[in-house]
Design an enzyme around this catalytic site. Structure first.
Site, short mmCIF file in Angstrom:
data_model
loop_
_atom_site.label_atom_id
_atom_site.label_comp_id
_atom_site.label_asym_id
_atom_site.label_seq_id
_atom_site.Cartn_x
_atom_site.Cartn_y
_atom_site.Cartn_z
CB CYS A 50 5.29 1.56 -5.29
SG CYS A 50 4.29 2.99 -4.85
NE ARG A 51 6.25 -3.20 -2.72
CZ ARG A 51 5.60 -3.76 -1.86
NH1 ARG A 51 6.85 -4.95 -1.07
NH2 ARG A 51 4.56 -3.94 -0.92
CB SER A 52 3.07 -4.42 -9.56
OG SER A 52 2.40 -4.16 -9.34
CB CYS A 77 3.67 -4.66 -4.91
SG CYS A 77 3.19 -3.40 -5.31
CG ASP A 85 4.66 0.23 -0.08
OD1 ASP A 85 5.27 0.79 -0.91
OD2 ASP A 85 3.54 -0.49 0.57
CG ASN A 89 -1.03 -2.26 -10.17
OD1 ASN A 89 -1.37 -2.41 -10.97
ND2 ASN A 89 0.37 -2.88 -10.27
#
Length: 161
Positions: free
Chosen positions: A15-17, A10, A127, A13
């Site tokens: 939150c999402r990934s 993301c 996000d 690096n």
């Protein structure tokens, strides 16, 4: 069977990934496949290098039995394109950035996570960083389904040889 290397990406690096990395690690471990996989995450930016995942991401993951506290943010490197078999972006913007950086002969390694779960009807993992409410729960839900479909896809490919 050959080792499979999966990198989730993301922007920052945090939150999402990292959520995708944590979820995928758990899926792989629960199926007894941990020895067959190398799993990591990174960001297209290095803004948060060395930082742990966002506390809100960690809290949501803990609700589902996943500990992400040992993860640290890092930026995607040129070596990642050679090393990882699957480089999985959380959204179109990060996928475009990866395509710019990736050597042309390795671009078949680039994927968008939600493409593995078209039944969700979403194109991107949103996000949640600046959002309010249940953004982190929404991210976790999208990631959990998409990561499960990604694992199914990889295992089908492994079985096919």
């Amino acid at each position: 069977m050959a080792m499979r290397r999966v990198l989730f990406v993301c922007l920052g690096n945090i939150c999402r990934s990292p959520t995708a990395e944590g979820v995928f690690r758990k899926l792989v471990a629960d199926r007894g496949l941990a020895a067959n996989y190398e799993i990591d995450s990174a960001g297209t930016s290095g803004w948060h290098a060395g930082e742990p995942p966002d506390p809100r991401s960690q809290e949501e993951a803990r609700r589902h039995g996943i500990d992400m506290s040992g993860q640290r943010s890092r930026a995607v490197t040129a070596e990642d394109f050679e090393r990882f078999d699957y480089i999985v972006a959380m959204d179109h913007a990060n996928l475009r950035e990866l395509r710019k950086r990736c050597p042309e002969h390795l671009r078949d390694r680039l994927h968008r996570l939600t493409a593995f779960a078209p039944e969700l009807g979403v194109q991107e993992v949103p996000d949640p960083y600046y959002g309010q409410g249940d953004g982190f729960a929404t991210v976790f839900s999208i990631v959990a389904t998409s990561a499960a479909r990604l694992l199914e896809t990889i295992e089908r490919e492994r079985a096919a040889g």
